[in-house]
Design an enzyme around this catalytic site. Structure first.
Site, mmCIF file in Angstrom:
data_model
loop_
_atom_site.group_PDB
_atom_site.id
_atom_site.type_symbol
_atom_site.label_atom_id
_atom_site.label_comp_id
_atom_site.label_asym_id
_atom_site.label_seq_id
_atom_site.Cartn_x
_atom_site.Cartn_y
_atom_site.Cartn_z
ATOM 1 N N HIS A 58 0.860 -1.192 0.000
ATOM 2 C CA HIS A 58 0.000 0.000 0.000
ATOM 3 C C HIS A 58 0.890 1.234 0.000
ATOM 4 C CE1 HIS A 58 -4.054 1.796 1.057
ATOM 5 N NE2 HIS A 58 -3.237 2.840 1.089
ATOM 6 N N HIS A 60 1.704 5.062 -2.174
ATOM 7 C CA HIS A 60 1.329 6.067 -3.171
ATOM 8 C C HIS A 60 2.582 6.456 -3.955
ATOM 9 C CE1 HIS A 60 -2.752 6.594 -1.559
ATOM 10 N NE2 HIS A 60 -2.170 6.336 -0.390
ATOM 11 N N LYS A 152 -8.685 -0.626 -6.359
ATOM 12 C CA LYS A 152 -8.751 0.178 -5.134
ATOM 13 C C LYS A 152 -10.138 0.801 -5.026
ATOM 14 C CE LYS A 152 -7.263 2.889 -1.687
ATOM 15 N NZ LYS A 152 -6.201 3.899 -1.892
ATOM 16 N N HIS A 191 -9.898 0.952 1.115
ATOM 17 C CA HIS A 191 -9.535 2.004 2.064
ATOM 18 C C HIS A 191 -10.696 2.130 3.044
ATOM 19 C CE1 HIS A 191 -8.585 6.115 3.537
ATOM 20 N NE2 HIS A 191 -9.911 6.204 3.568
ATOM 21 N N HIS A 220 -5.986 0.090 6.688
ATOM 22 C CA HIS A 220 -6.186 1.080 7.760
ATOM 23 C C HIS A 220 -7.101 0.506 8.841
ATOM 24 C CE1 HIS A 220 -4.371 3.550 4.769
ATOM 25 N NE2 HIS A 220 -5.477 3.869 4.133
ATOM 26 N N ASP A 283 1.610 2.916 3.595
ATOM 27 C CA ASP A 283 0.833 4.052 3.080
ATOM 28 C C ASP A 283 1.794 5.172 2.687
ATOM 29 O OD1 ASP A 283 -1.438 5.351 2.236
ATOM 30 O OD2 ASP A 283 -2.011 6.095 4.205
#
Length: 390
Positions: A58, A60, A152, A191, A220, A283
């Protein structure tokens, strides 16, 4: 060819003191006093731990954030940051921002990271629905774009698209079928926000259909105690749940302070949650933020990809957890969730030569990705194409 000599090998279970022979990007052999032959270089690993590289599912990779307007868009990840963090395999994805960022850019970044030496994949989709894609179809993205493994989506969050359970079922069915056709895992990374519905739609979808529980990968999951309990229920059903690491004691946007993770794991064991169904991720390059009573942004920052390794180090040193017990959350559990095991996440003949050499104090010494040494004795040997000179 390269031989790691007389390391304490963790695969991630402890295998004793062994040599590990690497050839052609793969692990050729594991054993005592292996013969390397002519032209084989050696790394003296006596007294060091040799482990699989970390898998960050996970991240970005083209940046995230942007929720405090355009100047808060976070930057792309750099290769050197991944190497310093011991991450040899990464799964890139979008977040809230599917307007100024695209799946095309995400896949291009994944391709670039692969060319620079690490293993990289991506997801189509983002928080919103309909899901952004390259081909115009979630199914076709998964089938025809090599890097794309799944989708996602956001649930139970004020930024989520608030899709119906019927729409969730249709998406899961499409992702599942596309995964089967393409030989990929075919899953939805969810998410999770702090909404009261939590995983209710997922449980309803599972009750109403024959969709495998492994299709849903919520992340999360430490955001609220109630969400965590929902996650424990999913894990007991055979699903995977993902916990987001944090480097310090701050709790922001669902990320845990390093010390609190020990409490989560202790609670999971007390409730007989299968520990091989829990994974950790960074993340990385996403943003954390906090707001005042009027909803105005007070502070914002970028999440460090290095939080994964810091979390591992904390579990072992401060948490007194055996390395063989802590490693699976970052390696084999993740590889199994992504259906890459035993090619990834272990040290065994035939596995990819993604390896970390760790000093006794848990300082990361050497990183190998795909059989190539990317960092040695704490010094970077490879940086990204446009990074500063060494």
């Amino acid at each position: 060819m390269i031989i790691f000599r007389q390391a304490d090998v963790y695969s991630p279970g402890y295998m004793g003191v062994n040599d590990v022979l690497v050839c052609g990007g793969r692990i050729e052999a594991v054993g005592d006093h292996l013969e390397g032959g002519s032209g084989c270089s050696e790394i003296d690993a006596r007294g060091y731990f040799l482990t699989p590289g970390l898998i960050d599912q996970h991240e970005h990779i083209i940046g995230g954030g942007g929720e405090g307007s355009f100047h808060t868009r976070t930057p792309e990840v750099q290769l050197s940051a991944l190497i310093r963090a011991g991450i040899t395999t990464v799964l890139g994805l979008l977040g809230t921002d599917d307007m100024t960022r695209s799946i095309e850019s995400l896949v291009a970044k994944a391709k670039g990271l692969k060319e620079e030496g690490v293993t990289a994949f991506a997801l189509c989709g983002a928080y919103g629905y309909p899901s952004p894609t390259i081909t115009g179809s979630v199914k076709k993205d998964i089938v025809f774009v090599d890097e794309i493994l799944g989708l996602k989506l956001a649930l139970s969050d004020h930024r989520a698209p608030n899709i119906s359970t019927e729409e969730l079922i249709r998406l899961a069915s499409d992702v599942r079928t596309a995964g089967m056709i393409s030989g990929k895992p075919g899953f939805i990374v969810l998410h999770m926000g702090d909404g009261e519905r939590r995983l209710d739609q997922v449980f309803e979808a599972l009750e109403r259909t024959d969709i495998p529980v492994k299709t849903f990968h919520p992340t999360h999951m430490s955001r609220t105690p109630e969400l965590l309990q929902s996650g424990f229920r999913l894990a007991k059903m055979g699903g995977y749940i993902d916990i987001t690491c944090e480097g310090g004691e701050r709790i922001q946007d669902g990320r845990l302070g390093t010390g609190r993770v020990m409490g989560i794991l202790k609670e999971a064991r007390s409730q007989e949650v299968p520990m091989d169904r829990i994974t950790f991720s960074s993340d990385g390059q996403g943003s954390w933020s906090s707001y005042d009573g009027y909803g105005h942004l007070k502070e914002i920052g970028v999440t460090d990809v290095g939080n994964m390794y810091r979390q591992l180090k904390y579990l072992v040193i401060q948490g007194k957890m055996d390395l063989s017990e802590a490693l699976p959350f970052f390696t084999s559990n993740v590889a199994k969730a992504l259906e890459m095991y035993p090619r990834k996440g272990c040290i065994a003949p035939g596995a990819d030569a993604d390896l970390l050499l760790i000093r006794p104090d848990m300082t990361l010494d050497t990183v190998m990705a795909g059989g190539k040494v990317m960092m040695a004795e704490g010094n970077l040997k490879k940086k990204g194409t446009y990074e500063a000179e060494y």
